[in-house]
Design a protein around this motif. Structure first.
Motif, PDB file in Angstrom:
ATOM      1  N   GLN A   1       0.822  -1.203   0.000  1.00 51.35           N
ATOM      2  CA  GLN A   1       0.000   0.000   0.000  1.00 51.35           C
ATOM      3  C   GLN A   1       0.862   1.261   0.000  1.00 51.35           C
ATOM      4  O   GLN A   1       0.572   2.235  -0.702  1.00 51.35           O
ATOM      5  CB  GLN A   1      -0.951  -0.014   1.189  1.00 51.35           C
TER       6      GLN A   1
ATOM      7  N   ARG B   1       2.490   1.598  -3.491  1.00 48.83           N
ATOM      8  CA  ARG B   1       1.495   2.047  -4.478  1.00 48.83           C
ATOM      9  C   ARG B   1       1.212   3.530  -4.320  1.00 48.83           C
ATOM     10  O   ARG B   1       1.097   4.268  -5.312  1.00 48.83           O
ATOM     11  CB  ARG B   1       0.218   1.232  -4.311  1.00 48.83           C
ATOM     12  N   SER B   2       1.107   4.009  -3.088  1.00 47.92           N
ATOM     13  CA  SER B   2       0.852   5.425  -2.857  1.00 47.92           C
ATOM     14  C   SER B   2       2.012   6.281  -3.351  1.00 47.92           C
ATOM     15  O   SER B   2       1.804   7.363  -3.925  1.00 47.92           O
ATOM     16  CB  SER B   2       0.619   5.678  -1.361  1.00 47.92           C
TER      17      SER B   2
ATOM     18  N   ARG C   1       1.955   6.248  -7.248  1.00 49.44           N
ATOM     19  CA  ARG C   1       0.909   7.180  -7.697  1.00 49.44           C
ATOM     20  C   ARG C   1       1.328   8.623  -7.430  1.00 49.44           C
ATOM     21  O   ARG C   1       1.143   9.506  -8.274  1.00 49.44           O
ATOM     22  CB  ARG C   1      -0.396   6.885  -6.967  1.00 49.44           C
TER      23      ARG C   1
ATOM     24  N   LEU D   1      -3.194   6.888 -13.409  1.00 46.06           N
ATOM     25  CA  LEU D   1      -3.513   6.007 -12.293  1.00 46.06           C
ATOM     26  C   LEU D   1      -3.451   4.540 -12.704  1.00 46.06           C
ATOM     27  O   LEU D   1      -2.932   3.687 -11.965  1.00 46.06           O
ATOM     28  CB  LEU D   1      -4.896   6.342 -11.736  1.00 46.06           C
ATOM     29  N   GLU D   2      -3.975   4.237 -13.870  1.00 45.93           N
ATOM     30  CA  GLU D   2      -3.972   2.856 -14.346  1.00 45.93           C
ATOM     31  C   GLU D   2      -2.545   2.356 -14.540  1.00 45.93           C
ATOM     32  O   GLU D   2      -2.194   1.241 -14.142  1.00 45.93           O
ATOM     33  CB  GLU D   2      -4.754   2.774 -15.661  1.00 45.93           C
TER      34      GLU D   2
ATOM     35  N   ASP E   1      -0.773   1.878 -11.116  1.00 45.04           N
ATOM     36  CA  ASP E   1      -1.191   0.662 -10.421  1.00 45.04           C
ATOM     37  C   ASP E   1      -0.639  -0.583 -11.104  1.00 45.04           C
ATOM     38  O   ASP E   1      -0.279  -1.568 -10.437  1.00 45.04           O
ATOM     39  CB  ASP E   1      -2.714   0.606 -10.341  1.00 45.04           C
ATOM     40  N   ASP E   2      -0.538  -0.555 -12.438  1.00 45.44           N
ATOM     41  CA  ASP E   2       0.089  -1.675 -13.142  1.00 45.44           C
ATOM     42  C   ASP E   2       1.553  -1.803 -12.751  1.00 45.44           C
ATOM     43  O   ASP E   2       2.064  -2.910 -12.534  1.00 45.44           O
ATOM     44  CB  ASP E   2      -0.031  -1.487 -14.652  1.00 45.44           C
TER      45      ASP E   2
ATOM     46  N   ALA F   1       2.989  -0.781  -9.947  1.00 39.21           N
ATOM     47  CA  ALA F   1       3.078  -1.268  -8.570  1.00 39.21           C
ATOM     48  C   ALA F   1       2.784  -2.762  -8.504  1.00 39.21           C
ATOM     49  O   ALA F   1       3.440  -3.516  -7.771  1.00 39.21           O
ATOM     50  CB  ALA F   1       2.113  -0.490  -7.678  1.00 39.21           C
ATOM     51  N   MET F   2       1.802  -3.230  -9.287  1.00 34.36           N
ATOM     52  CA  MET F   2       1.466  -4.651  -9.284  1.00 34.36           C
ATOM     53  C   MET F   2       2.602  -5.476  -9.888  1.00 34.36           C
ATOM     54  O   MET F   2       2.955  -6.539  -9.362  1.00 34.36           O
ATOM     55  CB  MET F   2       0.164  -4.885 -10.044  1.00 34.36           C
TER      56      MET F   2
END
Length: 371
Positions: free
Chosen positions: A15, A18-19, A22, A338-339, A342-343, A345-346
């Motif tokens: 988390q 990811r933050s 972003r 954002l997309e 998140d990709d 980070a994943m």
């Protein structure tokens, strides 16, 4: 914390990462959008157009409020290239500078073509985002460096006399490779800078900026991040202009209340070393993200570039929740950013669950083809 090396990420770590991803990408884009309307103006011109306080809010550029420049476009393709490099690693092909160069060539196509070419299935999803097919005043060095398929290298850089800051302006994503050792982050950013900005100052400033982001994304302070960059630069030939500019930024922090003149003095003639130093200064002395970005815009230097660099630093330091919500709401391309964040980070935290040499998610490979 490198998922590819087998490290297990806890939920809280995921988390936080990811933050910060972003925050870095959105922060850089918001700074870019804040500076875009006045990118070619000096301070007098900024005040004449926007009042005595200069730019205090997003203003129209390129026909809309919150528009971004080529800096954000290229930063997104940096992220795309890094994900593609991880996916291609399964094939035994592991040379990230090549994957980044291919990503930048996909950006170059957006500057020539009217829109996405659906016949190029190996372009992936980012190159099919129609809003990216807009020329936003890219520097000549970018168009020349990416004007053919030849890749710049340390031995044969493109535009060897070019010391501008645009290579640094697309280098924040390298700093988000938090599982990499800092010296490797510097090396990757430097090698990828040679694709368009071959002067040692342009390359080393990109490396310094990337490792500052890297140190922030790992949870260190901005002062500690700059000290890390200085230590790593010291061993590299030609580092003196970049190191001296960063030292000047640290010294300026202790000189009292920040002023446009102080930012302009650091930014100097707009070379990469000076602009990175000015961005570091604005990020260090800003009372909050909004204040830091306004400082980075309202001066005689390159407003969009300085603010984009400062925004990336502030986002990596504080995460996405520190960014001004009203500015994010108006930001061009925010869903795409954002997309992609998140990709990324994943991929970095859960990559082995998405693809291995033996098997891979078809949906992931459609988004980030190995070809």
């Amino acid at each position: 914390m490198d998922a590819t090396a087998g490290t297990v990420w806890g939920r809280a770590e995921q988390q936080d990462f990811r933050s910060r991803v972003r925050g870095t990408l959105l922060g850089a884009a918001v700074g870019d959008a804040l500076g875009a309307p006045v990118a070619r103006l000096d301070l007098d011109g900024i005040r004449a157009a926007h009042g005595p306080e200069g730019v205090v809010d997003l203003a129209p550029a390129y026909g809309r409020r919150g528009a971004v420049t080529h800096l954000t476009q290229l930063t997104l393709f940096s992220v795309d290239g890094l994900i593609r490099a991880q996916v291609r690693r399964d094939t035994g092909a592991w040379h990230p500078p090549t994957d980044l160069h291919r990503a930048y060539l996909r950006w170059a196509a957006t500057q020539r073509d009217w829109g996405p070419d659906e016949r190029r299935a190996d372009d992936g999803w980012l190159a099919r985002e129609e809003w990216l097919y807009a020329r936003r005043d890219p520097a000549r060095a970018l168009l020349l460096g990416l004007g053919d398929a030849t890749m710049g290298t340390l031995e044969a850089p493109k535009n060897p006399g070019e010391a501008g800051g645009e290579a640094a302006g697309r280098s924040a994503p390298f700093g988000l490779l938090v599982g990499w050792e800092p010296q490797l982050v510097v090396q990757l950013a430097v090698e990828c800078a040679t694709h368009t900005h071959g002067h040692p100052t342009g390359c080393l400033a990109a490396g310094a900026y990337a490792v500052i982001v890297h140190t922030l994304a790992r949870g260190d302070s901005l002062d500690g991040a700059v000290q890390r960059a200085l230590a790593l630069l010291a061993a590299r030939p030609g580092h003196q202009p970049v190191s001296e500019a960063l030292q000047q930024a640290l010294g300026a922090v202790r000189q009292g209340v920040p002023t446009p003149d102080r930012v302009a003095a650091l930014a100097g003639g707009g070379t990469a070393d000076r602009v990175v130093a000015a961005a570091v200064y604005c990020a260090m002395v800003g009372e909050d993200v909004r204040h830091g970005l306004r400082l980075a815009v309202n001066h005689d230097g390159p407003s969009a570039l300085t603010a984009s660099l400062a925004g990336g630093l502030l986002g990596a330091l504080h995460g996405e929740t520190a960014l001004p919500p009203a500015w994010l709401a108006a930001l061009e391309g925010r869903p795409t950013i954002l997309e992609l964040a998140d990709d990324f980070a994943m991929e970095m935290t859960q990559g082995p669950a998405l693809h291995t040499p033996a098997a891979a998610s078809p949906a992931w490979l459609a988004r980030y083809p190995r070809a």
